[in-house]
Structure formats: C-alpha cells, structure tokens
Scaffold this motif. Structure first.
Motif, PDB file in Angstrom:
ATOM      1  N   UNK A   1      30.145 -21.401  16.046  1.00  0.00           N
ATOM      2  CA  UNK A   1      29.158 -21.710  17.067  1.00  0.00           C
ATOM      3  C   UNK A   1      29.272 -20.629  18.130  1.00  0.00           C
TER       4      UNK A   1
ATOM      5  N   UNK B   1      32.908 -21.197  19.690  1.00  0.00           N
ATOM      6  CA  UNK B   1      33.938 -20.445  18.998  1.00  0.00           C
ATOM      7  C   UNK B   1      33.844 -20.676  17.509  1.00  0.00           C
ATOM      8  N   UNK B   2      34.952 -20.486  16.803  1.00  0.00           N
ATOM      9  CA  UNK B   2      34.904 -20.692  15.355  1.00  0.00           C
ATOM     10  C   UNK B   2      36.148 -21.402  14.863  1.00  0.00           C
ATOM     11  N   UNK B   3      36.040 -21.954  13.666  1.00  0.00           N
ATOM     12  CA  UNK B   3      37.183 -22.612  13.064  1.00  0.00           C
ATOM     13  C   UNK B   3      37.308 -22.141  11.621  1.00  0.00           C
ATOM     14  N   UNK B   4      38.567 -21.923  11.207  1.00  0.00           N
ATOM     15  CA  UNK B   4      38.841 -21.513   9.824  1.00  0.00           C
ATOM     16  C   UNK B   4      39.946 -22.384   9.263  1.00  0.00           C
TER      17      UNK B   4
ATOM     18  N   UNK C   1      45.115 -23.953   9.429  1.00  0.00           N
ATOM     19  CA  UNK C   1      43.927 -24.243  10.229  1.00  0.00           C
ATOM     20  C   UNK C   1      43.972 -23.426  11.506  1.00  0.00           C
ATOM     21  N   UNK C   2      42.839 -22.837  11.849  1.00  0.00           N
ATOM     22  CA  UNK C   2      42.825 -22.211  13.161  1.00  0.00           C
ATOM     23  C   UNK C   2      41.461 -22.304  13.824  1.00  0.00           C
ATOM     24  N   UNK C   3      41.513 -22.564  15.111  1.00  0.00           N
ATOM     25  CA  UNK C   3      40.326 -22.562  15.954  1.00  0.00           C
ATOM     26  C   UNK C   3      40.400 -21.366  16.897  1.00  0.00           C
ATOM     27  N   UNK C   4      39.294 -20.645  17.029  1.00  0.00           N
ATOM     28  CA  UNK C   4      39.172 -19.629  18.071  1.00  0.00           C
ATOM     29  C   UNK C   4      38.122 -20.109  19.056  1.00  0.00           C
ATOM     30  N   UNK C   5      38.513 -20.341  20.277  1.00  0.00           N
ATOM     31  CA  UNK C   5      37.576 -20.908  21.244  1.00  0.00           C
ATOM     32  C   UNK C   5      37.331 -19.935  22.392  1.00  0.00           C
ATOM     33  N   UNK C   6      36.068 -19.888  22.808  1.00  0.00           N
ATOM     34  CA  UNK C   6      35.735 -19.121  24.003  1.00  0.00           C
ATOM     35  C   UNK C   6      36.278 -19.848  25.233  1.00  0.00           C
TER      36      UNK C   6
END
Lengths: 372, 372
Positions: A300, A304-307, B107-112
C-alpha cells in the motif's frame, strides 16, 4: 385462549419462529406471531410471506390448557417479556377479544393484539417422498457454501444457493461470479426425480440457525417452494425464479501446478498480508512460488508493504505468481477443517481451486485479479 | 533504532497508550505513537493533545537493544501487526530514516513512519505531594459516577467528573442535571491544599480501562491538568475550565418516606416495566406504594401496559406515587453491590435518593418526572 406453560419451552419455540420476521417488513400483521392453541397443542407461526416458520409445542409439554383459541401477538416485545418473567410458570390468557394478558403472581403484561382473521393463510405442504438428511451434514454444507452468494440484487439468482439432486447425490453451489463454492453430499438412496432449485441465501442463513445437528431433517421440494422439517419445526422458503447458470465447466479438470500447504500457516500468512489492504475494496494479496517457498505479499503506497513466507510442497519445477482478494481467500479457507490443503493452479489468469487432500466433496474456486 | 522484544510485552504497552488516540483526530502526527528507545528502555507515547498516555518498558524487559533512537509509527495497524506476528520475539528496526521494519524469520512489514521532530513536545509534570490511592478504590469510584456525566456539549462542565479533595476526603460528583452521582472516599492522610477540579468524562473512561486494580495510583493535580501514575504508565488529562456547580444543596437531608427494598427484585421489576417504554426517549416508569407493596408500572398506548409488584419495608403509613426514567434508575441501581437498598423520598416532585443501608459513601439522585 388460556393456558399455563413453562417459560423456557415457550421461549425456545418463540426464538425459532421469530427468525421469519423481517425487520424490513411494512405489513403490520406480519410483525405478529400467530398463537394457535388446539386439541393437539400450541402452534406458533411467523412469516414474511417469503419465509414461514411454524413450531409446535405438544399438549404434554403445556402445563395446563383452560381454553383453546387463536390470536396474533406482536413479535417486538414478546421474547423479552417472556425472558424477563420472574417465575418459571407463565400464564397466558386472551381478554376482551384482542388483548392478551401474560402473568405470574406479581407481574403482568397486557398487550394489544391483532385479529387472527387478518393473518394470511399459509399452506405448508409436504411431499410424499421427502429427502432425509442428517442435520449436521446439512449444516456443514450450508456453512461451506453460503458465504459465497452474491450480495447484489442485480443478478437475483446469484443471491441464492443452488441445490441439485440427481441419483443419490445432493449438490450445493453458490457463486457471486468472482468466487464459487461447491459441496456434494452422498444420500442414503437414489431419488428418481432430478431436482434443480435455488433458495434465497438469507433464508438459508436462518435455516442454519434453527437446525439441530443431532437430528435428521426432512426436505420437501416443490416447483415454487421448499420445506424443511425437523422435530417440531417446519421451515418453508420460496424459491428464486429462473435457471441457475451452469457452473460445472468453470472448474478446471487439470492443473499444471499443485501446491500442498499447511492450512493454518497459509491462512495466518494471508491474514498478515491482508492487514495493510483493509481499507481498500479489493484487498489484493500476491503469492509467488520459489521452489518450496510460497511468498505472500501486499503493498500500500501510503502505509507500506508486507512480505511473508511459508513452506510448501509442489508437484513441478514451474513457478507461478498470482494475485487475489485476501477476503475471498480467507472466507474459502475457513470452510476446510484439516491440517493440509491443496491449492490447484494453471496460470495467473485461470481460477485458483482449493480442496482437501482426502476428500473431493468440497471445492472452493477464486478468480485471480490481474495486476499490471 | 534497532531492538528485539517479546511480542506480548510490547502489545500490552501499545494497547494502553493507543487509548489516547482519538478517532476524530485530524492532525496526522497525532495518529502516530512515539517510540523512544534510550539508556533506560523503550518509552511509548500517544496523545490527542487533550489526553496523553505514556508507557515505559525498562531495558531488562527488552531482549536486545542494538541501537537507540526515536520514531513515530502510525497507530492504525501497529497493534494488529504485532498481534499477528507468527513468533514470540519481534525485531524492530528503523531503515532509511523514516521507515520501520518489523520482522521475524518469515514475516516482515515495512511501514512508512513520521518524523519525531514533528511530534508535539508534551510535558508530563509530577507534583511533590501526590495523592496516593488504591487502584481498585479509584476504579470503583469511577464506575459508580461516570455514567451520570452529561452527553451534551451545551454545558461543557457537566460532561466532566468533578473531583474535590479536602482534609482526608476525596469526593467525585457527576450530574447531567436530571440525575446525580456522588461518591466519597476516605484518604490515608490529610491534604493541606483544597482541590476542586473537573476532568473530561471521556478521559476518565479511558483511565478506568488502563488502571490495574491490584496496584496503588499516584494522582498529581495542577491548575490546568491532572496526572495519574501507576506502575510504568503515566496518564495526563487536561481539565475543564470553569467552576463546577455546587451540588451539595441538591441532596435533601431529611426524608418523609424511607423504603427498604431488595436490590435485585427492585432492579428486575423496573427492567420488566421498562420493556414497553424502550422506544421512547423518556422511558417513564411509575412506582406507587401500598403498605408493604411497591407497584411498578408503565403504559404505552400502542403496545399495552405492565404491572409489577415487589415486597418492601416502609417507615411510615404515608403512601407515594412517583414517576421517573427507568434508564436513569437502572443505571443508578447498577452501582450498588448489596442485597438491600434504601429508596428515600419526600413527595412526587422532589428528588429520589438511593443509598446503601450500611454505607453513606455513595449517593445516587434521580429527579422525578411529572406526569399529568
């Protein structure tokens, strides 16, 4: 009408029939519940003309019958009134013709009623050769398919559950044209006549709440209505008009890629990826194979993003990347109740099929979403 | 900033501070939670400028600190993200300055994120001589009074809880001008300075959810704000401006009629009578004494009527008939926790007072409704 009855026996019966009353109904008499006390016992009937539920309390479950009779009681308060009565034994008595008195020693309600003459005459018909099925099997079938009916009135038939019977097979199909659920059940015997009817989804939801999973259900099917009978409850629904689309050819027979995944791991992974897409309509999540890894991701631009990654088994060296609605995927995954699941794929624009390893009776189909 | 922490420790802290974030807030930075990792541990702060909550996780509860730092993380998804992480140990790391990476093995989230430079500077002040009170006592006081604050912004002060401290007494009063709740608590020691402040009701509601009833609370009061401190949480609320009305003279000192009733019977009876009045604003119920009977009734021309009776004791031959809001009465009755209750009356237009037989510390007042 005058009788004395156990609070909980009456309550159970009321809670069942009141499900037929639609909050949207604007015909005053259909907001009422018909109380009919005769030689055999007390019949309660409620209807929204599309759906009718009738329940029966036999004489031996009524403490005392002093006078028979029929009256229509407003449904809005009756359940709370009975529930809040301070004693287990409740007296109910018609006074002045169109008023009812509900009382115990220290509490009494006088309620305005409606005339039973004004209540529509509803025929609850039974066929000679009903289909008989176990309550738990029928409830499971409903739970595994009902969520996929369409919520849109533009194609009315798709708001229903399509029920087919041929030989000794009962098949339920629902689809909103983006996903499809199909469950087949083997019946105890062959039925000569082929049946293909579509039942309004909202009625099936109410049926599910009423059915007792420990008892058998009789199903009586006519050209314009269907009647379910279990114990002392009769449930009659209208049918949707028209021919339900033939969905058999939507489900591919062969698959290039067969993935074997742990159901809980896969669900949790989709759930995590879905988090960042909540606010959007489509909830698009992408999955991509890489050998024995299945990578699940979403993106988004604002958030942000998720993997995420889970371990899978795969029948081929071929890899695939495919996108779909996380909500549709999670709805479908919830219908399975086993440790492992097969995810069957051909390419990124052909349907995703979910099914159990052991059991062919349940198929879930989800159309992929093209992302460019 | 880079650290590893136990999922549940971080979650507990987050769930507490996020209560300060208002869903109505339109200032982007105040939708964020400030993460501050320093020599002592991790501080989390959230604020809607009216209410600030800060919680602290000491170093010994953090698995590993690799780099200190400060950043603002959007509150909207962070709790669900942490909750859904598949492992108990979570890594959090700032990357590229304004992005945060939250990850476990798979699992990983990258958030603004937002810049901590833009976060308002909030001073959480403590006084030298805080009031110390047991958490359970404070929570009980809140529960017994908060429901009676006004929901109407036309008299802002009445939307708050008025807190007075004089000598060794703490007094909480709420009123919406139709009813009033007053609770007094004896403190462990005398406080020299007299205090009279009014705290926004919505903040008190959040405080109640955060307080642990097994621990003491410090209360620090200033002219324009109040700070509650318990364990590793600091909760600071603004105060409402103005002088809260003097309510002491609203509560009569003498009563002509003193009724002693069983609390549960009385509540159940009001509840039954209230059933038929649900749809109306006023929910008017009438009670009338007749010797040792208390008759409770209500009437709705469309639906019908209800008549209920309970047994009471009364100090006088004098009889009374009085009407009131069933909702207000039930709200007030819920604050008592004993078998018997005193209902104190003078006439059909003077306030109804409820109090316990043993204990003077809680008073509930309800104004009667004149019916003609």
């Amino acid at each position: 009408m005058k009788f004395k009855i156990d609070k909980n026996i009456l309550l159970e019966s009321l809670v069942n029939v009141v499900r037929a009353i639609s909050p949207k109904n604007i015909i005053p008499i259909l907001n009422g519940i018909k109380f009919e006390l005769d030689d055999e016992g007390l019949y309660l009937t409620a209807s929204d003309s599309d759906l009718t539920i009738k329940s029966f309390i036999p004489n031996e479950n009524i403490i005392e019958v002093e006078q028979q009779g029929t009256i229509i009681i407003q449904s809005k308060y009756i359940i709370d009134i009975i529930r809040k009565m301070p004693s287990e034994e409740i007296n109910i008595e018609v006074i002045d013709g169109l008023k009812i008195r509900i009382y115990t020693n220290d509490s009494q309600y006088n309620l305005n009623c409606l005339d039973s003459e004004d209540y529509p005459h509803i025929i609850l018909e039974e066929s000679k050769n009903p289909i008989i099925i176990n309550g738990e099997i029928l409830k499971t079938m409903i739970r595994q398919t009902i969520f996929a009916v369409s919520q849109q009135e533009s194609r009315p038939l798709l708001t229903g559950l399509n029920l087919k019977i041929y030989n000794n097979v009962m098949e339920a199909v629902t689809t909103d044209s983006y996903r499809l659920a199909r469950k087949t059940i083997m019946l105890d015997k062959n039925y000569e006549e082929e049946i293909n009817v579509t039942i309004p989804g909202k009625n099936i939801n109410e049926l599910d709440k009423i059915l007792d999973e420990t008892l058998d259900v009789e199903i009586h099917i006519f050209s314009n209505k269907i009647l379910f009978k279990q114990n002392n409850i009769v449930f009659q629904s209208s049918l949707l008009n028209g021919k339900y689309p033939n969905t058999a050819n939507l489900i591919p027979n062969e698959f290039e890629i067969i993935i074997n995944a742990n159901l809980n791991d896969y669900y949790a992974s989709i759930d995590r990826a879905a988090l960042l897409t909540q606010s959007k309509d489509k909830n698009i999540v992408r999955m991509e194979t890489k050998g024995n890894d299945l990578n699940i991701s979403s993106f988004s631009s604002e958030i942000g993003k998720v993997e995420d990654r889970i371990n899978i088994e795969k029948n081929t060296e071929k890899e695939i990347a495919i996108s779909f609605s996380s909500k549709y995927m999670m709805d479908a995954l919830k219908t399975f109740n086993e440790e492992e699941l097969l995810i069957l794929l051909n390419n990124d624009s052909s349907p995703i099929i979910l099914k159990s390893i052991k059991d062919e009776s349940l198929i879930q189909l989800i159309l992929p979403i093209k992302t460019y």
